[in-house]
Scaffold this motif. Structure first.
Motif, PDB file in Angstrom:
ATOM      1  N   TYR A   1       0.948  -0.857  -0.112  1.00  0.00           N
ATOM      2  CA  TYR A   1       0.090  -0.126   0.376  1.00  0.00           C
ATOM      3  C   TYR A   1       0.894   1.525   0.006  1.00  0.00           C
ATOM      4  O   TYR A   1       0.392   2.205  -0.469  1.00  0.00           O
ATOM      5  N   ARG A   2       1.892   1.050   0.703  1.00  0.00           N
ATOM      6  CA  ARG A   2       3.149   2.478   0.573  1.00  0.00           C
ATOM      7  C   ARG A   2       4.365   1.879   0.206  1.00  0.00           C
ATOM      8  O   ARG A   2       4.537   0.463   0.001  1.00  0.00           O
ATOM      9  N   PRO A   3       5.472   3.100  -0.801  1.00  0.00           N
ATOM     10  CA  PRO A   3       7.057   1.907  -0.244  1.00  0.00           C
ATOM     11  C   PRO A   3       7.632   1.317   0.895  1.00  0.00           C
ATOM     12  O   PRO A   3       7.134   1.719   2.167  1.00  0.00           O
ATOM     13  N   ASP A   4       8.675   0.199   0.942  1.00  0.00           N
ATOM     14  CA  ASP A   4       8.344  -0.089   2.273  1.00  0.00           C
ATOM     15  C   ASP A   4       6.892  -1.035   3.257  1.00  0.00           C
ATOM     16  O   ASP A   4       7.694  -0.808   5.062  1.00  0.00           O
ATOM     17  N   GLY A   5       6.133  -0.747   2.922  1.00  0.00           N
ATOM     18  CA  GLY A   5       4.825  -1.023   2.981  1.00  0.00           C
ATOM     19  C   GLY A   5       4.719  -2.709   2.990  1.00  0.00           C
ATOM     20  O   GLY A   5       4.963  -3.055   2.459  1.00  0.00           O
ATOM     21  N   TRP A   6       3.624  -3.182   4.289  1.00  0.00           N
ATOM     22  CA  TRP A   6       2.879  -4.581   3.918  1.00  0.00           C
ATOM     23  C   TRP A   6       2.100  -4.603   2.235  1.00  0.00           C
ATOM     24  O   TRP A   6       1.938  -3.211   1.700  1.00  0.00           O
ATOM     25  N   THR A   7       2.010  -5.453   2.327  1.00  0.00           N
ATOM     26  CA  THR A   7       0.725  -5.535   0.118  1.00  0.00           C
ATOM     27  C   THR A   7      -0.307  -5.547   1.856  1.00  0.00           C
ATOM     28  O   THR A   7      -0.564  -5.413   2.911  1.00  0.00           O
ATOM     29  N   VAL A   8      -1.346  -5.452   0.244  1.00  0.00           N
ATOM     30  CA  VAL A   8      -2.662  -5.545   0.801  1.00  0.00           C
ATOM     31  C   VAL A   8      -3.394  -7.216   1.483  1.00  0.00           C
ATOM     32  O   VAL A   8      -3.533  -6.805   2.866  1.00  0.00           O
TER      33      VAL A   8
ATOM     34  N   VAL B   1      -4.339  -7.643   5.694  1.00  0.00           N
ATOM     35  CA  VAL B   1      -5.918  -7.753   6.068  1.00  0.00           C
ATOM     36  C   VAL B   1      -5.206  -8.731   6.850  1.00  0.00           C
ATOM     37  O   VAL B   1      -6.126  -9.082   8.351  1.00  0.00           O
ATOM     38  N   HIS B   2      -4.398  -9.938   7.425  1.00  0.00           N
ATOM     39  CA  HIS B   2      -4.503 -10.936   7.949  1.00  0.00           C
ATOM     40  C   HIS B   2      -3.778 -10.117   9.634  1.00  0.00           C
ATOM     41  O   HIS B   2      -4.320 -10.321  10.733  1.00  0.00           O
ATOM     42  N   HIS B   3      -3.088  -8.647   8.949  1.00  0.00           N
ATOM     43  CA  HIS B   3      -3.106  -7.790  10.834  1.00  0.00           C
ATOM     44  C   HIS B   3      -4.333  -7.410  11.036  1.00  0.00           C
ATOM     45  O   HIS B   3      -3.720  -7.269  12.427  1.00  0.00           O
ATOM     46  N   VAL B   4      -4.404  -6.992  10.090  1.00  0.00           N
ATOM     47  CA  VAL B   4      -6.257  -6.200  10.881  1.00  0.00           C
ATOM     48  C   VAL B   4      -6.590  -7.609  11.878  1.00  0.00           C
ATOM     49  O   VAL B   4      -7.429  -7.511  13.146  1.00  0.00           O
TER      50      VAL B   4
ATOM     51  N   GLN C   1       4.865  -7.042  13.302  1.00  0.00           N
ATOM     52  CA  GLN C   1       5.492  -6.980  12.166  1.00  0.00           C
ATOM     53  C   GLN C   1       6.340  -7.932  11.985  1.00  0.00           C
ATOM     54  O   GLN C   1       5.836  -8.345  10.709  1.00  0.00           O
ATOM     55  N   LEU C   2       6.613  -8.683  12.988  1.00  0.00           N
ATOM     56  CA  LEU C   2       6.751 -10.546  12.334  1.00  0.00           C
ATOM     57  C   LEU C   2       5.943 -11.317  12.120  1.00  0.00           C
ATOM     58  O   LEU C   2       5.883 -12.059  11.494  1.00  0.00           O
ATOM     59  N   TRP C   3       4.846 -10.596  13.127  1.00  0.00           N
ATOM     60  CA  TRP C   3       2.954 -11.613  12.353  1.00  0.00           C
ATOM     61  C   TRP C   3       3.499 -11.646  10.754  1.00  0.00           C
ATOM     62  O   TRP C   3       3.029 -12.530   9.605  1.00  0.00           O
ATOM     63  N   ALA C   4       3.369 -10.611  11.013  1.00  0.00           N
ATOM     64  CA  ALA C   4       3.163  -9.697   9.657  1.00  0.00           C
ATOM     65  C   ALA C   4       4.170 -10.426   8.282  1.00  0.00           C
ATOM     66  O   ALA C   4       4.093 -10.921   6.919  1.00  0.00           O
ATOM     67  N   GLU C   5       5.276 -11.070   8.763  1.00  0.00           N
ATOM     68  CA  GLU C   5       6.008 -12.211   8.007  1.00  0.00           C
ATOM     69  C   GLU C   5       5.487 -13.418   8.265  1.00  0.00           C
ATOM     70  O   GLU C   5       6.574 -13.525   6.778  1.00  0.00           O
TER      71      GLU C   5
ATOM     72  N   ASP D   1       1.968 -17.762   6.892  1.00  0.00           N
ATOM     73  CA  ASP D   1      -0.111 -17.837   6.491  1.00  0.00           C
ATOM     74  C   ASP D   1      -0.328 -15.982   6.003  1.00  0.00           C
ATOM     75  O   ASP D   1      -1.049 -15.544   5.824  1.00  0.00           O
ATOM     76  N   ALA D   2       0.747 -15.179   6.820  1.00  0.00           N
ATOM     77  CA  ALA D   2       0.386 -13.480   7.014  1.00  0.00           C
ATOM     78  C   ALA D   2       1.062 -13.131   4.879  1.00  0.00           C
ATOM     79  O   ALA D   2       0.198 -12.323   4.889  1.00  0.00           O
ATOM     80  N   LYS D   3       1.761 -13.588   4.769  1.00  0.00           N
ATOM     81  CA  LYS D   3       2.071 -13.453   3.358  1.00  0.00           C
ATOM     82  C   LYS D   3       1.557 -13.609   2.026  1.00  0.00           C
ATOM     83  O   LYS D   3       1.337 -13.965   1.146  1.00  0.00           O
ATOM     84  N   GLU D   4       0.936 -15.248   2.729  1.00  0.00           N
ATOM     85  CA  GLU D   4       0.243 -16.240   1.114  1.00  0.00           C
ATOM     86  C   GLU D   4      -1.073 -16.543   1.050  1.00  0.00           C
ATOM     87  O   GLU D   4      -1.384 -16.851   0.085  1.00  0.00           O
ATOM     88  N   ALA D   5      -1.048 -16.155   2.542  1.00  0.00           N
ATOM     89  CA  ALA D   5      -2.936 -17.008   2.638  1.00  0.00           C
ATOM     90  C   ALA D   5      -3.904 -16.197   1.913  1.00  0.00           C
ATOM     91  O   ALA D   5      -4.210 -15.117   2.453  1.00  0.00           O
ATOM     92  N   GLN D   6      -5.017 -16.937   1.608  1.00  0.00           N
ATOM     93  CA  GLN D   6      -5.833 -16.592   1.222  1.00  0.00           C
ATOM     94  C   GLN D   6      -6.788 -15.067   2.204  1.00  0.00           C
ATOM     95  O   GLN D   6      -6.512 -15.510   3.512  1.00  0.00           O
ATOM     96  N   ILE D   7      -6.776 -13.940   1.438  1.00  0.00           N
ATOM     97  CA  ILE D   7      -7.687 -12.935   2.635  1.00  0.00           C
ATOM     98  C   ILE D   7      -8.525 -13.067   2.704  1.00  0.00           C
ATOM     99  O   ILE D   7      -9.223 -12.659   3.993  1.00  0.00           O
TER     100      ILE D   7
END
Length: 178
Positions: A54-61, A65-68, A96-100, A103-109
């Motif tokens: 969503y921004r440079p050096d930010g999380w993917t969408v 979603v998984h973070h929220v 930040q580590l959970w987002a990596e 499941d946070a990087k690859e699972a279906q939203i």
């Protein structure tokens, strides 16, 4: 667009000393609406869009979603602890580590959208049942040793809901994905 605006599209959260019943009701409505807003916005997005930061050096969408979902599950549990224990110290987590994690990087939203949907149904039911006494209950966050009143935490998670929704919404607007 400036990086600070991309990071904080609705500004940073500013807690108030007090919240009126109307403000609390509005904040609960914002929390309640979030799963539907995300489902409506992201329902037709393909993997390429979901894997766009969503921004440079930010999380993917997708990570967003998984973070929220992760964050709001933790919030729900923190409320239950604060309502059943005297000023408990909550368990923080390394978002930040959970987002990596895979499941946070690859699972279906859809997994987190449905999780968010059902957690929010329970959480909002709990929030709407709270009176003045419950809203004044507190918990301690050990990261900064702060004592947090539940009425302020509701406001914080209403902000958190709109903050992250706007990350995805504004990304879509910038890319003409609507």
């Amino acid at each position: 667009m400036e990086l600070e605006q991309l990071r904080f599209p609705i500004g940073k959260f500013v807690p108030q000393d007090n919240y009126t019943p109307a403000e609390i009701k509005t904040n609960i409505q914002i929390i309640s609406a979030l799963p539907s807003k995300f489902i409506n916005l992201l329902g037709g997005w393909d993997n390429e869009k979901l894997n766009t930061p969503y921004r440079p050096d930010g999380w993917t969408v997708r990570q967003l979603v998984h973070h929220v979902a992760d964050s709001h599950m933790n919030a729900y549990i923190r409320f239950r602890l604060a309502l059943t224990e005297d000023n408990p110290t909550i368990k923080p987590y390394e978002e930040q580590l959970w987002a990596e994690l895979p499941d946070a990087k690859e699972a279906q939203i859809e997994l987190s959208l449905q999780l968010m949907r059902y957690v929010h149904l329970r959480w909002v039911l709990l929030l709407n049942s709270m009176g003045e006494t419950e809203l004044a209950r507190t918990y301690v966050h050990p990261a900064n040793n702060s004592t947090n009143r539940l009425d302020m935490v509701i406001a914080n998670y209403a902000w958190h809901s709109e903050h992250h929704y706007q990350h995805a919404f504004q990304l879509a607007a910038r890319n003409n994905w609507a």
